[in-house]
Scaffold this motif. Structure first.
Motif, mmCIF file in Angstrom:
data_model
loop_
_atom_site.group_PDB
_atom_site.id
_atom_site.type_symbol
_atom_site.label_atom_id
_atom_site.label_comp_id
_atom_site.label_asym_id
_atom_site.label_seq_id
_atom_site.Cartn_x
_atom_site.Cartn_y
_atom_site.Cartn_z
ATOM 1 N N GLY A 263 0.791 -1.226 0.000
ATOM 2 C CA GLY A 263 0.000 0.000 0.000
ATOM 3 C C GLY A 263 0.825 1.279 0.000
ATOM 4 O O GLY A 263 0.481 2.255 -0.681
ATOM 5 N N ASP A 264 1.934 1.299 0.736
ATOM 6 C CA ASP A 264 2.757 2.512 0.784
ATOM 7 C C ASP A 264 3.435 2.787 -0.554
ATOM 8 O O ASP A 264 3.749 3.937 -0.866
ATOM 9 N N PHE A 265 3.672 1.726 -1.340
ATOM 10 C CA PHE A 265 4.306 1.920 -2.640
ATOM 11 C C PHE A 265 3.305 2.342 -3.709
ATOM 12 O O PHE A 265 3.639 3.109 -4.620
ATOM 13 N N THR A 266 2.090 1.850 -3.615
ATOM 14 C CA THR A 266 1.113 2.025 -4.698
ATOM 15 C C THR A 266 0.198 3.230 -4.505
ATOM 16 O O THR A 266 -0.861 3.299 -5.134
ATOM 17 N N ARG A 267 0.589 4.166 -3.676
ATOM 18 C CA ARG A 267 -0.195 5.403 -3.551
ATOM 19 C C ARG A 267 0.728 6.556 -3.171
ATOM 20 O O ARG A 267 1.797 6.361 -2.591
ATOM 21 N N ASP A 268 0.304 7.758 -3.551
ATOM 22 C CA ASP A 268 0.917 9.022 -3.114
ATOM 23 C C ASP A 268 2.354 9.239 -3.580
ATOM 24 O O ASP A 268 3.063 10.084 -3.031
ATOM 25 N N TRP A 269 2.805 8.532 -4.615
ATOM 26 C CA TRP A 269 4.198 8.712 -5.054
ATOM 27 C C TRP A 269 4.391 10.055 -5.753
ATOM 28 O O TRP A 269 3.465 10.596 -6.360
ATOM 29 N N PRO A 270 5.607 10.611 -5.694
ATOM 30 C CA PRO A 270 5.925 11.850 -6.421
ATOM 31 C C PRO A 270 6.134 11.548 -7.904
ATOM 32 O O PRO A 270 6.221 10.386 -8.310
ATOM 33 N N GLY A 271 6.251 12.627 -8.697
ATOM 34 C CA GLY A 271 6.468 12.427 -10.123
ATOM 35 C C GLY A 271 7.110 13.631 -10.779
ATOM 36 O O GLY A 271 7.529 14.591 -10.111
ATOM 37 N N LEU A 272 7.164 13.582 -12.082
ATOM 38 C CA LEU A 272 7.754 14.634 -12.897
ATOM 39 C C LEU A 272 6.668 15.596 -13.353
ATOM 40 O O LEU A 272 5.608 15.171 -13.836
ATOM 41 N N SER A 273 6.910 16.888 -13.211
ATOM 42 C CA SER A 273 5.923 17.895 -13.603
ATOM 43 C C SER A 273 5.885 18.061 -15.117
ATOM 44 O O SER A 273 6.772 17.584 -15.841
ATOM 45 N N ARG A 274 4.868 18.773 -15.596
ATOM 46 C CA ARG A 274 4.764 19.047 -17.026
ATOM 47 C C ARG A 274 5.968 19.843 -17.525
ATOM 48 O O ARG A 274 6.582 19.482 -18.536
ATOM 49 N N ASP A 275 6.317 20.916 -16.809
ATOM 50 C CA ASP A 275 7.434 21.725 -17.298
ATOM 51 C C ASP A 275 8.770 20.991 -17.143
ATOM 52 O O ASP A 275 9.698 21.197 -17.925
ATOM 53 N N GLY A 276 8.857 20.089 -16.163
ATOM 54 C CA GLY A 276 10.056 19.265 -16.038
ATOM 55 C C GLY A 276 10.196 18.319 -17.221
ATOM 56 O O GLY A 276 11.287 18.145 -17.775
ATOM 57 N N ALA A 277 9.082 17.695 -17.623
ATOM 58 C CA ALA A 277 9.097 16.800 -18.781
ATOM 59 C C ALA A 277 9.417 17.581 -20.051
ATOM 60 O O ALA A 277 10.202 17.121 -20.894
ATOM 61 N N GLU A 278 8.823 18.756 -20.202
ATOM 62 C CA GLU A 278 9.081 19.579 -21.390
ATOM 63 C C GLU A 278 10.548 19.973 -21.463
ATOM 64 O O GLU A 278 11.144 19.991 -22.555
ATOM 65 N N TYR A 279 11.145 20.277 -20.320
ATOM 66 C CA TYR A 279 12.553 20.667 -20.303
ATOM 67 C C TYR A 279 13.453 19.506 -20.726
ATOM 68 O O TYR A 279 14.397 19.690 -21.497
ATOM 69 N N LEU A 280 13.149 18.304 -20.246
ATOM 70 C CA LEU A 280 13.962 17.152 -20.611
ATOM 71 C C LEU A 280 13.824 16.831 -22.104
ATOM 72 O O LEU A 280 14.785 16.405 -22.746
ATOM 73 N N VAL A 281 12.637 17.052 -22.651
ATOM 74 C CA VAL A 281 12.459 16.897 -24.099
ATOM 75 C C VAL A 281 13.327 17.909 -24.836
ATOM 76 O O VAL A 281 14.006 17.582 -25.819
ATOM 77 N N GLU A 282 13.334 19.148 -24.356
ATOM 78 C CA GLU A 282 14.153 20.196 -24.976
ATOM 79 C C GLU A 282 15.635 19.838 -24.925
ATOM 80 O O GLU A 282 16.391 20.134 -25.862
ATOM 81 N N ARG A 283 16.058 19.192 -23.854
ATOM 82 C CA ARG A 283 17.465 18.807 -23.713
ATOM 83 C C ARG A 283 17.827 17.640 -24.632
ATOM 84 O O ARG A 283 18.996 17.325 -24.803
ATOM 85 N N GLY A 284 16.822 16.983 -25.188
ATOM 86 C CA GLY A 284 17.091 15.900 -26.133
ATOM 87 C C GLY A 284 17.404 14.559 -25.499
ATOM 88 O O GLY A 284 18.100 13.732 -26.112
ATOM 89 N N VAL A 285 16.880 14.295 -24.293
ATOM 90 C CA VAL A 285 17.163 13.018 -23.643
ATOM 91 C C VAL A 285 16.441 11.885 -24.364
ATOM 92 O O VAL A 285 15.437 12.098 -25.060
ATOM 93 N N LYS A 286 16.945 10.661 -24.208
ATOM 94 C CA LYS A 286 16.360 9.506 -24.881
ATOM 95 C C LYS A 286 15.299 8.805 -24.043
ATOM 96 O O LYS A 286 14.385 8.185 -24.587
ATOM 97 N N ALA A 287 15.445 8.869 -22.728
ATOM 98 C CA ALA A 287 14.508 8.186 -21.839
ATOM 99 C C ALA A 287 14.573 8.829 -20.461
ATOM 100 O O ALA A 287 15.556 9.485 -20.101
ATOM 101 N N VAL A 288 13.503 8.611 -19.691
ATOM 102 C CA VAL A 288 13.419 9.107 -18.316
ATOM 103 C C VAL A 288 12.904 7.971 -17.440
ATOM 104 O O VAL A 288 11.935 7.288 -17.797
ATOM 105 N N GLY A 289 13.563 7.750 -16.302
ATOM 106 C CA GLY A 289 13.169 6.668 -15.414
ATOM 107 C C GLY A 289 12.831 7.150 -14.023
ATOM 108 O O GLY A 289 13.208 8.250 -13.606
#
Length: 242
Positions: free
Chosen positions: A147-173
């Motif tokens: 239960g502690d793993f499958t709820r309330d986890w943090p993540g990547l924001s929209r602008d964070g994802a957009e920035y990584l796309v701009e940087r040209g990364v191949k994958a995000v984990g």
């Protein structure tokens, strides 16, 4: 004089340690509520007089440590394709680990957090594979204790994802169940990354053992029109001289 292959093999075998970044596939591992659960059934056994041992595996494309193909969220267009069309040159390369374990439940890693990290640690380059350690792997547990793993986890924001796309990364984990935070309603990181053919790797582990930069590889199964695939993700890190 040693050729390029000999030098590469010497470098990987003598000068590098391998860190396993994948969880063990076993019954009871955490999964998204609507996804098929992992199962393992014995089909042949020495105990039954068979000449070999053989199990049947039943699993989701997103079981355990896995990669998302673009069509997991992208319904049409250039990026609407499955795991069998994921280029192998897109799933290995220089890895970058960002420690975001300070974020609380449902927290977001934003563009400003990433650029601040770059000032202190080094620039993210085109072709990098960025792994975000939220510390969520510490909550990994088999059902019914997941239960502690499958709820309330943090993540990547929209602008964070957009920035990584701009940087040209191949994958995000991520070491969480998904790249978008648990309370996300529109999955901006999934759409932004996959829509730009930046692959997503989820349920990673052992990210605390990684330096800022390393050699990373995670090869998926070649599933025709697959929305994802389990991967054996590994990092090659420089061996420390004692």
């Amino acid at each position: 004089m040693a050729n390029t292959l000999d030098l590469a093999l010497q470098f990987l075998t003598e000068d590098m340690d391998i860190i396993d970044l994948s969880h063990t596939l076993e019954e009871g591992i955490p999964c998204w509520p609507t996804h098929a659960r992992f199962g393992k059934t014995l089909y042949e056994s020495y105990r039954w007089g068979d000449v070999a041992c053989h199990y049947q595996l039943v699993l989701s494309e997103h079981s355990g440590t896995h990669m998302d193909a673009p069509l997991h969220f992208i319904q049409e267009g250039k990026a609407h394709y499955g795991m069998d069309r994921v280029g192998l040159n897109r799933v290995y390369g220089r890895g970058v680990r960002i420690d975001a374990s300070h974020l609380g439940v449902n927290g977001l890693l934003k563009k400003s957090d990433i650029t601040t990290w770059e000032v202190s640690h080094g620039a993210i380059r085109a072709g990098d594979i960025v792994l975000v350690r939220f510390g969520w792997e510490d909550r990994w547990a088999l059902r019914p204790h997941d239960g502690d793993f499958t709820r309330d986890w943090p993540g990547l924001s929209r602008d964070g994802a957009e920035y990584l796309v701009e940087r040209g990364v191949k994958a995000v984990g991520t070491d969480a169940l998904a790249i978008d935070a648990f309370n996300s309603e529109d999955n901006p990181a999934h759409y932004t990354l996959l829509g730009n053919e930046v692959y997503i790797i989820e349920n990673l582990c052992n990210l605390r053992q990684l330096p800022d930069f390393f050699l990373f590889a995670a090869f998926p199964l070649k599933v025709r029109d697959g929305s994802g695939s389990p991967v054996r993700a590994v990092a090659f890190v420089e061996r420390k001289v004692s």
